[in-house]
Design an enzyme around this catalytic site. Sequence first.
Site, PDB file in Angstrom:
ATOM      1  N   LYS A  36       0.903  -1.103  -0.099  1.00 29.20           N
ATOM      2  CA  LYS A  36      -0.195  -0.055  -0.327  1.00 29.20           C
ATOM      3  C   LYS A  36       0.868   0.909   0.069  1.00 29.20           C
ATOM      4  CE  LYS A  36      -0.705  -0.124   5.191  1.00 29.20           C
ATOM      5  NZ  LYS A  36      -1.607  -0.809   5.804  1.00 29.20           N
ATOM      6  N   ARG A 129      -8.785  -1.987  16.146  1.00 32.36           N
ATOM      7  CA  ARG A 129      -8.990  -1.537  14.998  1.00 32.36           C
ATOM      8  C   ARG A 129     -10.095  -2.459  14.092  1.00 32.36           C
ATOM      9  NH1 ARG A 129      -4.350  -0.369   9.265  1.00 32.36           N
ATOM     10  NH2 ARG A 129      -5.271  -2.376   9.408  1.00 32.36           N
TER      11      ARG A 129
HETATM   12  C1  LIG Z   1      -0.477  -2.210   6.501  1.00 30.69           C
HETATM   13  C2  LIG Z   1      -0.961  -3.225   6.743  1.00 30.69           C
HETATM   14  C3  LIG Z   1      -0.146  -4.283   7.166  1.00 30.69           C
HETATM   15  C4  LIG Z   1       1.541  -3.706   6.919  1.00 30.69           C
HETATM   16  O1  LIG Z   1       1.657  -3.315   7.803  1.00 30.69           O
HETATM   17  P1  LIG Z   1       2.773  -3.421   8.331  1.00 30.69           P
HETATM   18  O2  LIG Z   1       3.541  -2.846   9.474  1.00 30.69           O
HETATM   19  O3  LIG Z   1       3.970  -2.549   7.346  1.00 30.69           O
HETATM   20  O4  LIG Z   1       3.895  -4.402   7.671  1.00 30.69           O
HETATM   21  C5  LIG Z   1      -0.449  -5.520   7.518  1.00 30.69           C
HETATM   22  N1  LIG Z   1      -1.940  -5.664   7.368  1.00 30.69           N
HETATM   23  C6  LIG Z   1      -2.855  -4.945   7.355  1.00 30.69           C
HETATM   24  C7  LIG Z   1      -4.445  -4.916   7.656  1.00 30.69           C
HETATM   25  C8  LIG Z   1      -2.615  -3.476   7.064  1.00 30.69           C
HETATM   26  O5  LIG Z   1      -3.263  -2.396   6.662  1.00 30.69           O
END
Ligand SMILES: *Cc1c(COP(=O)(O)O)cnc(C)c1O
Length: 356
Positions: A36, A129
């Site tokens: 992302k 969340r």
């Molecule tokens: C952004 C995201 C991740 C990745 O997180 P990092 O800390 O960058 O590894 C994993 N799972 C979800 C649901 C996310 O939104």
Amino acid sequence: MYPKLEINIDKLIHNAKEINKLLINNNITSRFLVTKVLAGEKKIVEALLDTGFTHLADSRIQNLKAFSKFNLPKVLLRIPSKSEVANTVKFADISLNSELETIKLLNKEANKQNKIHKIILMFDLGDLREGIFYKDNYLKIIEEILKLENINLYGIGTNLTCYGGVIPTPTNLGELIKIKNSIKLNLNHSLEIISGGNSSSIPLIFDKNLPADINNLRLGEIVFFGRETAYGKQLDSLYNDAFKLILQVIELKEKPSYPIGIIGLNSFGEIPDIVDKGRMKRAILAIGKQDIDLNNIFPENKNIKILDASSDHLICEVTKAKLKVGSILKFNLNYPGLLQLMTSKYITKQIKKSKS
Ligand SMILES: *Cc1c(COP(=O)(O)O)cnc(C)c1O
């Protein structure tokens, strides 16, 4: 063209391969590359396809659409909105979910598109969340999901250290394992994936504390910056400088440091907080708050100090730096900074191929 974001692809490939080695050695058989932060930039993702990740995961369906031609299965990370259901089934093989209503819509849509859509049901273990709260009665929901003919309940997962800053531990991740066991025991359904979180779960691997049943992680920051996110520790074996912001000096002048006149509001409607340090050499660089939050970039040259910015002018104190108009300055960045720069269409993205 400046401002430019320089991307050292070899450093990213190195990071990605190292992380995959670590995960494979610890029985993480399913490994999501979380893209992302790249805002759909295909060239970077393409270079990372053969580094060991099993899936491409992104929170925006537009990005997954951009990755359509890549062979790895796609995962939608953000719980789909009702308005996205058709595109979710079309562009994602798997989606993370927590709402039965939406899952039913996905089922209907998958039937229409003649597909089986896989879901990972998310559980909230306390970070608050997304996800079904782990103490709630989830079996009833799962029973409903298992009735849906075009939905495959492929796995369960959790997300920690995102809103509440809750660190993954054997105890909270143990709750996810309990849920997995209860689904098997009560509903006789086996899950393919037990997804134990993001880059904040990496320290548990090093401490040999990741529960054995966890077989999937979803990783972004550890790949792009070599940094785990539970304690913010940089891994020695990984690069943290694969991305550099490069800016050009557009004005260089000696001026007073304190504004002259009656002081009202600055261009962002705030009362400026400026210290009088006498006359100083100041440089203006061509970037601004439209592109970046100033707290997310760090000048490589220690003689340069960021003072402030308006929407498109970054003002620096450069008294001790040797500069001229047109000089090029490099900045390091953090993950939120990269997210902003990748999202800004005003930043040139340039992929570079050597380790230098
Ligand atoms: C952004 C995201 C991740 C990745 O997180 P990092 O800390 O960058 O590894 C994993 N799972 C979800 C649901 C996310 O939104």
